[in-house]
Design a protein around this motif. Structure first.
Motif, PDB file in Angstrom:
ATOM      1  N   GLU A  54      -9.282  -4.737  -8.498  1.00  0.00           N
ATOM      2  CA  GLU A  54      -7.965  -4.446  -7.923  1.00  0.00           C
ATOM      3  C   GLU A  54      -7.611  -5.376  -6.771  1.00  0.00           C
ATOM      4  O   GLU A  54      -6.465  -5.835  -6.649  1.00  0.00           O
ATOM      5  N   THR A  72       3.321  -0.028  -5.556  1.00  0.00           N
ATOM      6  CA  THR A  72       3.578   1.199  -6.311  1.00  0.00           C
ATOM      7  C   THR A  72       2.410   1.450  -7.260  1.00  0.00           C
ATOM      8  O   THR A  72       1.544   0.597  -7.459  1.00  0.00           O
ATOM      9  N   GLN A  73       2.426   2.654  -7.887  1.00  0.00           N
ATOM     10  CA  GLN A  73       1.365   2.977  -8.838  1.00  0.00           C
ATOM     11  C   GLN A  73       1.342   1.972  -9.989  1.00  0.00           C
ATOM     12  O   GLN A  73       0.285   1.526 -10.427  1.00  0.00           O
ATOM     13  N   TRP A  76      -0.196  -1.269  -8.909  1.00  0.00           N
ATOM     14  CA  TRP A  76      -1.651  -1.173  -8.829  1.00  0.00           C
ATOM     15  C   TRP A  76      -2.270  -1.338 -10.214  1.00  0.00           C
ATOM     16  O   TRP A  76      -3.318  -1.964 -10.375  1.00  0.00           O
ATOM     17  N   VAL A  77      -1.610  -0.759 -11.188  1.00  0.00           N
ATOM     18  CA  VAL A  77      -2.108  -0.912 -12.565  1.00  0.00           C
ATOM     19  C   VAL A  77      -2.081  -2.391 -12.961  1.00  0.00           C
ATOM     20  O   VAL A  77      -3.035  -2.925 -13.544  1.00  0.00           O
TER      21      VAL A  77
END
Length: 452
Positions: A54, A72-73, A76-77
């Motif tokens: 990450e 944001t989520q 992050w993905v």
């Protein structure tokens, strides 16, 4: 998780649907005990591998200055997906990632930026955001790579690890370490083939090179002295130093580089002085026959280089060193010995005075014969006093005398009075071949004289 378990089904129903990322799939495989597709990541604890992916992906996707708390989520993905693609390649993948950050960094004019600026959030994560010792293996990887790519040396630290040996130097780091001006150092490194022509255009901090391979050149740079520094170092004046250089006795470090042809190695100068004084006898008070090089040159009428070569070639029986003096100026030689070695022979050459005496004529006649070309004159350096002198070769003089003679010379040979010889020649219609009005004396061809 425990408070959420009663509502787990509702939460799952409301959650957005998307395919699992590569990192998520890898994590599920690890939890299920399936390994082998990413050997390097498999050797790390799962929490380390996921955090590394990450943090790498965050910088790769959003830049080295990205802030984690702004993602944001979904971002992050994306970061995890990108980082997994890099980390799954192992050490080579992470090194290529860091290499890209180094190559694309917008360096300042001085190019003094360190790894924190160049690697950005990736470096800061390892330095401040991952204190657990499980991350040490990754930190060691980064430290080893940075030592190979950024000029770090002993006494410095990277991610808390002390640097034990220098692998890479830059012009700037070498300049600071060696106390040599970077402009001079860069020229020397380029002349020695350490730096390429392209690197000459880079900032001092970006012009890097192998520290071990360049060690001899760096030592030369530290030793280097320019011509103005050479003069006091060897104890010689400006003219004497230039004579030594022009004669090749003292050689510059890079003779074919016009911008460095006055740079000399200190050890070469030391070797020259050692040779010069190898057999020198200490002298407190010089006698009348002893002189330094400058005075000996004037007294013997020879050149500085001639005396120096006699000393270096060990052709002098005595060489002295004046106590209280340093360098070249302290060297003493015996004038009488230099004169005996420098004084040669005039064999095969005749001066105007010698010809005048031999022919029993005047200086004016001899000079006129030379100017008119009857006697072929040359200017040579006299082996007696080392001064230019006009001479005639013995061969040329003998050839002239075999072809011409005066009436007085013929009178001595035949016993006939010169007036009678002249009357007979006139009766035969034979006139002087070299007229008195031209050279100051009349000369007849010997072939004419044989006819009387």
């Amino acid at each position: 998780m425990k408070p959420l378990l009663p509502n787990l089904e509702d939460l799952a129903e409301r959650a957005p649907r998307r395919p699992a990322s590569g990192l998520e799939t890898y994590a599920l495989d690890r939890l299920a005990g399936r390994i082998g597709l990413s050997p390097w990541l498999d050797e790390l604890p799962l929490h380390v591998g996921m955090a590394i992916c990450e943090s790498i992906g965050m910088v790769d996707r959003f830049g080295r200055e990205v802030r984690a708390n702004t993602l944001t989520q979904a971002e992050w993905v994306d970061a995890g997906e990108s980082g997994f693609g890099i980390a799954s390649l192992g050490v080579a993948g992470i090194q290529a990632f860091m290499d890209g950050l180094i190559r694309t960094y917008p360096y300042s004019r001085s190019a003094t930026e360190g790894p924190q600026a160049v690697l950005g959030r990736w470096f800061k994560f390892l330095a401040f955001g991952a204190p657990h010792k499980d991350f040490d293996v990754v930190r060691d990887l980064v430290v080893d790579f940075m030592i190979q790519r950024i000029p770090f040396g002993p006494g410095e630290t990277i991610l808390g690890r002390p640097v034990e040996r220098r692998v890479l130097h830059s012009v700037r780091s070498a300049s600071l370490e060696m106390q040599v001006h970077p402009k001079r150092l860069r020229k020397i490194l380029h002349a020695a083939g350490v730096l390429s022509t392209e690197q000459m255009e880079l900032p001092y901090g970006n012009a890097t090179f192998d520290a071990a391979a360049a060690a001899p050149t760096l030592a030369d740079a530290v030793d280097g002295l320019f011509m103005t520094e050479v003069e006091p170092y060897i104890g010689a004046g400006r003219i004497q130093t230039k004579l030594l250089v022009d004669a090749g006795i003292i050689k510059p470090m890079f003779p074919k580089r016009p911008d460095l042809d006055h740079l000399f190695r200190r050890r070469d100068l030391d070797a020259f002085l050692d040779r010069l004084f190898a057999d020198a006898v200490p002298v407190d008070e010089a006698d009348a026959d002893m002189a330094d090089i400058q005075k000996a040159v004037k007294r013997v009428c020879c050149s500085t280089i001639e005396i120096v070569r006699l000393v270096l070639d060990r052709k002098l029986a005595w060489v002295g060193r004046r106590t209280g003096e340093q360098g070249f100026a302290a060297l003493l030689v015996r004038v009488s010995e230099i004169r005996s070695l420098m004084r040669g022979s005039m064999e095969g050459w005749l001066t105007a005075r010698t010809i005048e005496t031999t022919m029993r004529t005047t200086t004016k006649v001899v000079r006129n014969l030379m100017e008119c070309g009857y006697l072929k004159a040359e200017v040579i350096v006299s082996p007696l006093n080392r001064c230019p002198v006009t001479v005639v070769s013995q061969t040329s003089f003998d050839q002239f005398r075999s072809e011409y003679a005066t009436l007085f010379e013929e009178m001595e040979t035949t016993g006939i009075h010169f007036r009678e010889i002249k009357r007979r020649l006139t009766a035969l219609g034979l006139e002087p071949s070299i007229e008195r009005e031209v050279v100051g004396a009349a000369f007849y061809r010997r072939s004419y004289l044989r006819r009387i």
